[in-house]
Design a protein around this motif. Structure first.
Motif, PDB file in Angstrom:
ATOM      1  N   GLN A   1       0.832  -1.200   0.000  1.00  0.00           N
ATOM      2  CA  GLN A   1       0.000   0.000   0.000  1.00  0.00           C
ATOM      3  C   GLN A   1       0.867   1.250   0.000  1.00  0.00           C
ATOM      4  O   GLN A   1       2.024   1.226   0.427  1.00  0.00           O
ATOM      5  N   ASN A   2       0.285   2.344  -0.448  1.00  0.00           N
ATOM      6  CA  ASN A   2       1.056   3.574  -0.620  1.00  0.00           C
ATOM      7  C   ASN A   2       1.733   4.046   0.658  1.00  0.00           C
ATOM      8  O   ASN A   2       2.859   4.569   0.614  1.00  0.00           O
TER       9      ASN A   2
ATOM     10  N   SER B   1      -8.392   6.486   2.531  1.00  0.00           N
ATOM     11  CA  SER B   1      -7.356   7.468   2.186  1.00  0.00           C
ATOM     12  C   SER B   1      -6.500   6.964   1.032  1.00  0.00           C
ATOM     13  O   SER B   1      -6.457   5.765   0.732  1.00  0.00           O
ATOM     14  N   SER B   2      -5.785   7.888   0.394  1.00  0.00           N
ATOM     15  CA  SER B   2      -4.889   7.485  -0.691  1.00  0.00           C
ATOM     16  C   SER B   2      -3.758   6.621  -0.166  1.00  0.00           C
ATOM     17  O   SER B   2      -3.261   5.731  -0.864  1.00  0.00           O
TER      18      SER B   2
ATOM     19  N   GLU C   1      -4.546   2.912  -0.224  1.00  0.00           N
ATOM     20  CA  GLU C   1      -4.754   2.250  -1.512  1.00  0.00           C
ATOM     21  C   GLU C   1      -3.599   1.320  -1.846  1.00  0.00           C
ATOM     22  O   GLU C   1      -2.435   1.585  -1.503  1.00  0.00           O
TER      23      GLU C   1
END
Length: 222
Positions: free
Chosen positions: A17-18, A93-94, A97
Motif C-alpha cells: 500500500q502507498n 485514504s490514498s 490504496e
C-alpha cells in the motif's frame, strides 16, 4: 528439491500500500522494490489473496491517539504490548490504496485487516489479541489450499506474523524473502527470521520459481 502442486497453493501478498512505500506515512525502506518481484511471482499462481491494512482514524495503534506518546513507543494494552505507529492506512485514504503498479488482476480476495479500532492486526489470519480470526484460514480450507507463499510488507511485522499463523493453522508456509522488505525496529528483523525458522517456515527467493510453461510445479529449495 521437491515439487508442490500449485492447485493447492496460494500467493499471499501482504500490504503493498502507498503508506508503506517510500514517501508514505510509514514507509518501509526500499519497499517499492518488492512490486515487480511480486508481479513476477504472481504469474505462477492461479490463486492469489491480497491483504490491505484498513484502520479507522481513531485506531488504538496510532501514537497521535495517546497523549504524550510518540511513534515507535511501546505501551501495554489489554491484549499485550503494542508498538505505536504513525497514522497510516486510514480507511478510504490514498495512503491505504494498493500501489498502482501492483499487477495481480487475477487475485480472488482482498482481505482488509486492522478494521477494529481497539485491536491492532498484523497477521492476515489472527488479530493482535490472538483470539479474533480474520476468516482467512477458513477461506483457504474451503478452497482446498494447504500451502501458502508470502510476499510483501513488512517482513518483520505483518509478513512474519502471517507466516507464523499460517504454520499454526497447519499450512505449509514459504516466505519469498526478496519479494519482502522489513522495518527492522530494534532488531525486529533478525528476531522475526529466527521465529519463522523455528516454526518451520521455509525462506526462499524468487529464483525458486521457473517459467510455468516449462514446469507447471514450483521446485522448493529445502
Amino acid at each position: 528439491m521437491t515439487a508442490i502442486d500449485l492447485s493447492r497453493s496460494v500467493l499471499l501478498v501482504i500490504d503493498v500500500q502507498n503508506d508503506f512505500i517510500p514517501g508514505g506515512a510509514l514507509a518501509v525502506n526500499d519497499g517499492e522494490a518488492v512490486i515487480p518481484r511480486i508481479n513476477q511471482v504472481g504469474r505462477h499462481f492461479k490463486q492469489v489473496v491480497i491483504t490491505q491494512d484498513w484502520h479507522s482514524a481513531n485506531h488504538i495503534s496510532f501514537a497521535e491517539n495517546h497523549f504524550g506518546r510518540s511513534p515507535f513507543d511501546c505501551i501495554d494494552l489489554p491484549y499485550g504490548p503494542q508498538t505505536l505507529w504513525p497514522t497510516h492506512c486510514v480507511q478510504g485514504s490514498s495512503g491505504a490504496e494498493l500501489h498502482v503498479d501492483l499487477d495481480l488482476p487475477h487475485a480472488q480476495l482482498i482481505l482488509r485487516k486492522g478494521c477494529n479500532s481497539g485491536i491492532d492486526s498484523y497477521s492476515a489470519f489472527v488479530e493482535a489479541d490472538r483470539r479474533t480470526s480474520t476468516g482467512l484460514a477458513g477461506y483457504l480450507k474451503a478452497r482446498g489450499i494447504d500451502t501458502v507463499y508470502l510476499t510483501g510488507l513488512a517482513l518483520d511485522f505483518c509478513v512474519a506474523w502471517s507466516a507464523l499463523d499460517a504454520r499454526a493453522a497447519g499450512l505449509n508456509t514459504f516466505v519469498v524473502v526478496d519479494a519482502c522488505r522489513g522495518i527492522d525496529l530494534d532488531g525486529s528483523l533478525a528476531k522475526a527470521v529466527r521465529q519463522m525458522q523455528a516454526a518451520g517456515v521455509q525462506l526462499i527467493t524468487t529464483n525458486t520459481f521457473h517459467d510455468p510453461q516449462e514446469n507447471p510445479s514450483i521446485p522448493v529449495a529445502v
